[in-house]
Structures are given as structure tokens and as C-alpha cells.
Design a protein around this motif. Sequence first.
Motif, PDB file in Angstrom:
ATOM      1  N   PHE A  27      31.816  43.843  24.229  1.00  0.00           N
ATOM      2  CA  PHE A  27      32.920  43.191  24.951  1.00  0.00           C
ATOM      3  C   PHE A  27      33.817  42.407  23.993  1.00  0.00           C
ATOM      4  O   PHE A  27      35.042  42.385  24.142  1.00  0.00           O
ATOM      5  N   LYS A  28      33.216  41.764  23.001  1.00  0.00           N
ATOM      6  CA  LYS A  28      34.009  41.034  22.002  1.00  0.00           C
ATOM      7  C   LYS A  28      34.926  41.993  21.244  1.00  0.00           C
ATOM      8  O   LYS A  28      36.113  41.691  21.010  1.00  0.00           O
ATOM      9  N   SER A  29      34.404  43.155  20.870  1.00  0.00           N
ATOM     10  CA  SER A  29      35.204  44.152  20.172  1.00  0.00           C
ATOM     11  C   SER A  29      36.345  44.657  21.066  1.00  0.00           C
ATOM     12  O   SER A  29      37.480  44.830  20.599  1.00  0.00           O
ATOM     13  N   LYS A  39      37.851  42.997  23.533  1.00  0.00           N
ATOM     14  CA  LYS A  39      38.869  41.953  23.654  1.00  0.00           C
ATOM     15  C   LYS A  39      39.748  41.882  22.404  1.00  0.00           C
ATOM     16  O   LYS A  39      40.969  41.763  22.495  1.00  0.00           O
ATOM     17  N   THR A  40      39.110  41.963  21.233  1.00  0.00           N
ATOM     18  CA  THR A  40      39.869  41.884  19.981  1.00  0.00           C
ATOM     19  C   THR A  40      40.866  43.030  19.865  1.00  0.00           C
ATOM     20  O   THR A  40      42.043  42.816  19.523  1.00  0.00           O
ATOM     21  N   LYS A  41      40.405  44.246  20.179  1.00  0.00           N
ATOM     22  CA  LYS A  41      41.288  45.414  20.082  1.00  0.00           C
ATOM     23  C   LYS A  41      42.395  45.370  21.136  1.00  0.00           C
ATOM     24  O   LYS A  41      43.551  45.733  20.859  1.00  0.00           O
ATOM     25  N   ALA A  42      42.069  44.904  22.348  1.00  0.00           N
ATOM     26  CA  ALA A  42      43.080  44.812  23.415  1.00  0.00           C
ATOM     27  C   ALA A  42      44.158  43.786  23.066  1.00  0.00           C
ATOM     28  O   ALA A  42      45.354  44.012  23.277  1.00  0.00           O
ATOM     29  N   ILE A  43      43.728  42.652  22.505  1.00  0.00           N
ATOM     30  CA  ILE A  43      44.694  41.612  22.103  1.00  0.00           C
ATOM     31  C   ILE A  43      45.601  42.132  20.985  1.00  0.00           C
ATOM     32  O   ILE A  43      46.820  41.894  20.999  1.00  0.00           O
ATOM     33  N   ASP A  44      45.016  42.850  20.037  1.00  0.00           N
ATOM     34  CA  ASP A  44      45.816  43.413  18.948  1.00  0.00           C
ATOM     35  C   ASP A  44      46.878  44.374  19.484  1.00  0.00           C
ATOM     36  O   ASP A  44      48.035  44.358  19.047  1.00  0.00           O
ATOM     37  N   LEU A  45      46.485  45.207  20.446  1.00  0.00           N
ATOM     38  CA  LEU A  45      47.436  46.146  21.052  1.00  0.00           C
ATOM     39  C   LEU A  45      48.554  45.403  21.773  1.00  0.00           C
ATOM     40  O   LEU A  45      49.727  45.780  21.684  1.00  0.00           O
ATOM     41  N   CYS A  46      48.193  44.327  22.488  1.00  0.00           N
ATOM     42  CA  CYS A  46      49.194  43.539  23.224  1.00  0.00           C
ATOM     43  C   CYS A  46      50.164  42.858  22.270  1.00  0.00           C
ATOM     44  O   CYS A  46      51.369  42.793  22.529  1.00  0.00           O
TER      45      CYS A  46
END
Length: 346
Positions: free
Chosen positions: A293-295, A297-304
Motif C-alpha cells: 500500500f505504501k508503494s 500511494k507513492t506511485k499514485a502521488i508521483d503520477l498526480c
Amino acid sequence: MRGRWHEGSDKWKHINQIMKDQKLGVLALQETHLTKDEESILNSTPGLRLRIISSIDPTHTNAKGVALVLNKNLVNTSGVKTHELVPGRALLIIIPWRKDDTFKILVIYAPNDPQNNQYFWENVMSKLRGLPHPDVMLGDFNLVEDALDRLPPKQDSSGPTSKLKELRTRLRLRDGWRTENPDTLQYTFAQSAYQGGRQSRINRIYIKEDLLPFSREWDISPPGLHTDHQMASARISSKTMPFVGTGRWSMPLYVLKDKKLSDEIIELGKTLHKQILESKAQRTVTSNPQAAFKSFKTKAIDLCRIAAKKTIPMKRNKLMSQLKATMSDPLLSDEDKRIIGLVLQD
């Protein structure tokens, strides 16, 4: 400002909205043509969250005029002190800042005639004796100190420029925008094509040397008001203000409309779901639902963040980039720069 009205519309309502939208604490204006009676009426007008402090030449009420506008939502407007140095031309205002500190602003609208311009700086220097020195001196100086601040390049008369330099040296003031942008060519005033299309950076902000490290976001941009000048602006912080970080990041709501971004996050979600199911069979330090889940969130935030950076630079940023590139292009002639610059600024 070129007076209060434009095609029957009151510019002060626009100024109120601009200061609210852009979170401007103070705004210096020139050519206000504002009488003291009009100033008093505006200061008591419901809905205007402004405190206007102006100066006008009583012998020429339809010309000149300077004002400093304070945003009541951001600035303490009680206890403001005013010193009128030159009616309609130079106004020193002292406003309360943090704790017992004050912020001193000198608003300038210098004469256009070189001889009068030179005398003006001598007069200002004389009138400042015995008064607090300004932290900031800003306005329309009607001259440039460097030939590169005109298009085509041209050195202004030595008399007025030397007197201005003498004044700002005595006050320990520096051209903030030029200090931050030593190699950039950008202008705040452009003549019409009929007038010849010449451009210049006659609108400037000078700041005390010890305050320069506490300034940022030096900019020249359209003011959002009917005028033939661009707006020079900066953010200035108190030296006693504590450091405040950027805070917790939050996703801008407008990126939710990005279908490509939504599809990419859905794919990340599918991968997350698969990883969680797989970790049930064999849980390790690196393979478990929390790590997955941490991974995610990190990837989703980077995309945003990537999507937001692509969306934020709207038409204005694109045009400003084109303008800067044009003015810095060594292959273009001064005439080409003048014509292209006029088109982009219009």
C-alpha cells in the motif's frame, strides 16, 4: 493606472478583486488622478477590502497621482503613517509589520522629461532627510539604468540616471528583479505599433540589500487591468518570521478530470490488489499489505504531481516563456524582437 474609469467601468472594483485573487498585500499605483474626497469615499465603500492612501498634485488633478493600496485581509491598516514628499509623485508610507517592526514603502511616479526627472531625484533626496529610509522603493521611474532595459537598447541621459543611482546607493537599495534575473530581457512598458513599438523596463522594485535574501517570486506579468504597463511584483518576508515548510502535499482537485491519470491509478490499484493477495500466502518484511500500500500511494502521488505540472502552465506561462525566449534570442534583430514582443504582450 491611467485614471479610474475605462469604458464606464470602475477600475477600483477590479483592483479589489485582483488583490483578493492574487493575495497581494500592497499594491503601488501611478497616474491615479484620485482626489482626497474620492479616496475617502472609496475607503468607506462596502465590499472594498482596501485601504487607499494617495497623493495628488492639487494644481494638476487630471494628471500624475500616486497611491499605495493595502489589502485589509492581509495587512494591518491601523497605525499607518504617511509622508508626502512630492505631491502626486512621491509618497512614503510606514505600515506596521510583525510585532514592533514596520515596513517602509516609497511609491514613485517620476517625470518623463529628463531635466525634470533629474531634479525630481534631487528633490526626493532632500525631502527624505530626517525621515526613515524606505525598505522598498517602487513605481514608474520613467528611465532605465541599463541600456539593455530598453528595446532597441539605448542608454538614458546621464544626469537623471546618476541622481537615481546616488539616491538608491545612499538608501542601500538594489533592483530586485535584475538581481534575480541578470541575463533576462523583459519589459514593463510597450508603445503601440503606431507610436513605434519601443519597449522598456521603467517599472521596477528596489529593495534594501539586507531584505533581498528574504524576497522571492520576482515577476513581471500582465496586471489584469486596462493599462499599458505590466506589473512588477515580489513576495517579501520579515526577517523575524519563522521558517514555514511546504506542508503536507494534497492532490489538486482538477487532476481528477484527467482520464489518462485515472486509468493509470486504476492499473496501480489492480497491481496493489494482486500483491495483497499474494502476500497472504507468504508474508515477508518486504512483501506484505502495508509495504504494497505504501508503494501504491507513492506511485499514485508521483503520477498526480506529474499530471498537475502538465496542467498548471496555462496559456499565460506559455506566452511568457515565448516572450523571454524571443527577447534573449541572439539571432533575432531588435526590430523582430520589438514586433514579436508586441504581439505576445497583446
